[in-house]
Design a protein around this motif. Structure first.
Motif, PDB file in Angstrom:
ATOM      1  N   UNK A  36      -0.120   1.574  33.458  1.00  0.00           N
ATOM      2  CA  UNK A  36       1.180   1.188  32.892  1.00  0.00           C
ATOM      3  C   UNK A  36       2.243   1.077  33.986  1.00  0.00           C
ATOM      4  N   UNK A  37       2.242   2.034  34.911  1.00  0.00           N
ATOM      5  CA  UNK A  37       3.197   1.988  36.028  1.00  0.00           C
ATOM      6  C   UNK A  37       2.931   0.749  36.882  1.00  0.00           C
ATOM      7  N   UNK A  38       1.668   0.468  37.167  1.00  0.00           N
ATOM      8  CA  UNK A  38       1.311  -0.705  37.969  1.00  0.00           C
ATOM      9  C   UNK A  38       1.755  -1.990  37.268  1.00  0.00           C
ATOM     10  N   UNK A  39       1.562  -2.069  35.948  1.00  0.00           N
ATOM     11  CA  UNK A  39       1.984  -3.260  35.204  1.00  0.00           C
ATOM     12  C   UNK A  39       3.493  -3.456  35.287  1.00  0.00           C
ATOM     13  N   UNK A  40       4.248  -2.371  35.137  1.00  0.00           N
ATOM     14  CA  UNK A  40       5.705  -2.487  35.229  1.00  0.00           C
ATOM     15  C   UNK A  40       6.140  -2.827  36.650  1.00  0.00           C
ATOM     16  N   UNK A  41       5.471  -2.241  37.623  1.00  0.00           N
ATOM     17  CA  UNK A  41       5.771  -2.541  39.023  1.00  0.00           C
ATOM     18  C   UNK A  41       5.490  -4.008  39.330  1.00  0.00           C
ATOM     19  N   UNK A  70      21.191 -13.682  45.375  1.00  0.00           N
ATOM     20  CA  UNK A  70      21.303 -13.057  44.054  1.00  0.00           C
ATOM     21  C   UNK A  70      21.224 -11.551  44.211  1.00  0.00           C
ATOM     22  N   UNK A  71      21.888 -10.860  43.322  1.00  0.00           N
ATOM     23  CA  UNK A  71      21.858  -9.395  43.344  1.00  0.00           C
ATOM     24  C   UNK A  71      20.479  -8.919  42.895  1.00  0.00           C
ATOM     25  N   UNK A  72      19.876  -8.084  43.726  1.00  0.00           N
ATOM     26  CA  UNK A  72      18.562  -7.539  43.378  1.00  0.00           C
ATOM     27  C   UNK A  72      18.550  -6.017  43.522  1.00  0.00           C
ATOM     28  N   UNK A  73      19.715  -5.427  43.693  1.00  0.00           N
ATOM     29  CA  UNK A  73      19.789  -3.984  43.927  1.00  0.00           C
ATOM     30  C   UNK A  73      19.123  -3.183  42.817  1.00  0.00           C
ATOM     31  N   UNK A  74      19.391  -3.564  41.552  1.00  0.00           N
ATOM     32  CA  UNK A  74      18.815  -2.805  40.438  1.00  0.00           C
ATOM     33  C   UNK A  74      17.295  -2.948  40.407  1.00  0.00           C
ATOM     34  N   UNK A 116       9.804 -10.426  39.197  1.00  0.00           N
ATOM     35  CA  UNK A 116      11.196 -10.813  38.945  1.00  0.00           C
ATOM     36  C   UNK A 116      11.972 -10.861  40.257  1.00  0.00           C
ATOM     37  N   UNK A 117      11.764  -9.876  41.108  1.00  0.00           N
ATOM     38  CA  UNK A 117      12.444  -9.867  42.414  1.00  0.00           C
ATOM     39  C   UNK A 117      12.023 -11.094  43.227  1.00  0.00           C
ATOM     40  N   UNK A 118      10.749 -11.396  43.231  1.00  0.00           N
ATOM     41  CA  UNK A 118      10.238 -12.559  43.962  1.00  0.00           C
ATOM     42  C   UNK A 118      10.835 -13.843  43.401  1.00  0.00           C
ATOM     43  N   UNK A 119      10.927 -13.929  42.081  1.00  0.00           N
ATOM     44  CA  UNK A 119      11.531 -15.118  41.451  1.00  0.00           C
ATOM     45  C   UNK A 119      12.965 -15.306  41.918  1.00  0.00           C
ATOM     46  N   UNK A 120      13.721 -14.217  41.941  1.00  0.00           N
ATOM     47  CA  UNK A 120      15.112 -14.304  42.385  1.00  0.00           C
ATOM     48  C   UNK A 120      15.206 -14.671  43.859  1.00  0.00           C
ATOM     49  N   UNK A 121      14.331 -14.106  44.666  1.00  0.00           N
ATOM     50  CA  UNK A 121      14.353 -14.399  46.103  1.00  0.00           C
ATOM     51  C   UNK A 121      13.962 -15.846  46.378  1.00  0.00           C
ATOM     52  N   UNK A 122      13.009 -16.370  45.619  1.00  0.00           N
ATOM     53  CA  UNK A 122      12.524 -17.722  45.876  1.00  0.00           C
ATOM     54  C   UNK A 122      13.499 -18.791  45.396  1.00  0.00           C
ATOM     55  N   UNK A 124      14.575   0.134  40.907  1.00  0.00           N
ATOM     56  CA  UNK A 124      13.502   0.341  39.921  1.00  0.00           C
ATOM     57  C   UNK A 124      12.130   0.246  40.596  1.00  0.00           C
ATOM     58  N   UNK A 125      11.992  -0.724  41.492  1.00  0.00           N
ATOM     59  CA  UNK A 125      10.725  -0.908  42.196  1.00  0.00           C
ATOM     60  C   UNK A 125      10.401   0.318  43.055  1.00  0.00           C
ATOM     61  N   UNK A 126      11.405   0.875  43.712  1.00  0.00           N
ATOM     62  CA  UNK A 126      11.180   2.072  44.533  1.00  0.00           C
ATOM     63  C   UNK A 126      10.734   3.246  43.677  1.00  0.00           C
ATOM     64  N   UNK A 127      11.338   3.414  42.504  1.00  0.00           N
ATOM     65  CA  UNK A 127      10.963   4.510  41.605  1.00  0.00           C
ATOM     66  C   UNK A 127       9.525   4.339  41.128  1.00  0.00           C
TER      67      UNK A 127
END
Length: 159
Positions: A28-33, A50-54, A39-45, A58-61
């Motif tokens: 479950x953690x892997x799926x959410x990660x 774009x703001x990706x701090x949140x 989503x982060x990759x989508x924003x970066x690409x 979340x990714x670090x946690x």
């Protein structure tokens, strides 16, 4: 003399249930990660800042949670062998997918950092050019020659 048995004896079924639950939680953690990283990759690409701090927080946690599971697995590898083949295979598949997604994400992060560095360089160059064009001083620190010397406004002096 009869031997004392511990008051809490864990049966293998209990171990198996705990292992299955731990693996299910890790999946479950892997799926959410994976979801957060995609989503982060989508924003970066997108190429736009774009703001990706949140997402990063979340990714670090999630990565920390997954790392905790992996450390526990490493420490108790024999115990995790009690898991069903299906559950263990599902974890391996999810881990392989996560690895692929994280590699792609790293590539996009590197590209985004390079793009940001270029933006910063462009802005700094424009600022330096603007300062140079309005500054009475040249690159060597000496005052620029501005054509003729100023004409005196006092009477009796000729320019």
């Amino acid at each position: 003399m009869p031997q004392k048995t511990p008051s809490r004896v864990r049966l293998p079924q209990t171990y198996i249930a705990e292992v299955e639950t731990a693996i299910s939680n890790a999946i479950a953690v892997a799926e959410e990660l994976i979801s957060v990283t995609e989503e982060e990759t989508r924003r970066l690409s997108s190429g736009r800042p774009e703001a990706i701090e949140e997402l990063v927080a979340r990714k670090q946690k999630l990565a920390s949670d997954f790392e905790e599971f992996l450390q526990k697995y490493k420490a108790e590898r024999n115990l995790f062998m009690l898991a069903s083949d299906e559950r263990f295979e599902a974890l391996q598949v999810k881990t392989n997918h996560l690895t692929k997604i994280l590699i792609e994400n790293t590539d996009h992060l590197k590209r985004a950092m390079t793009a940001n560095e270029r933006r910063i360089e462009t802005i700094m160059r424009a600022i330096r050019e603007q300062q140079t064009s309005v500054s009475p001083y040249g690159a060597n620190g000496l005052q620029r020659h501005q054509g003729q010397a100023p004409v005196s406004m006092h009477t009796g002096h000729k320019a």
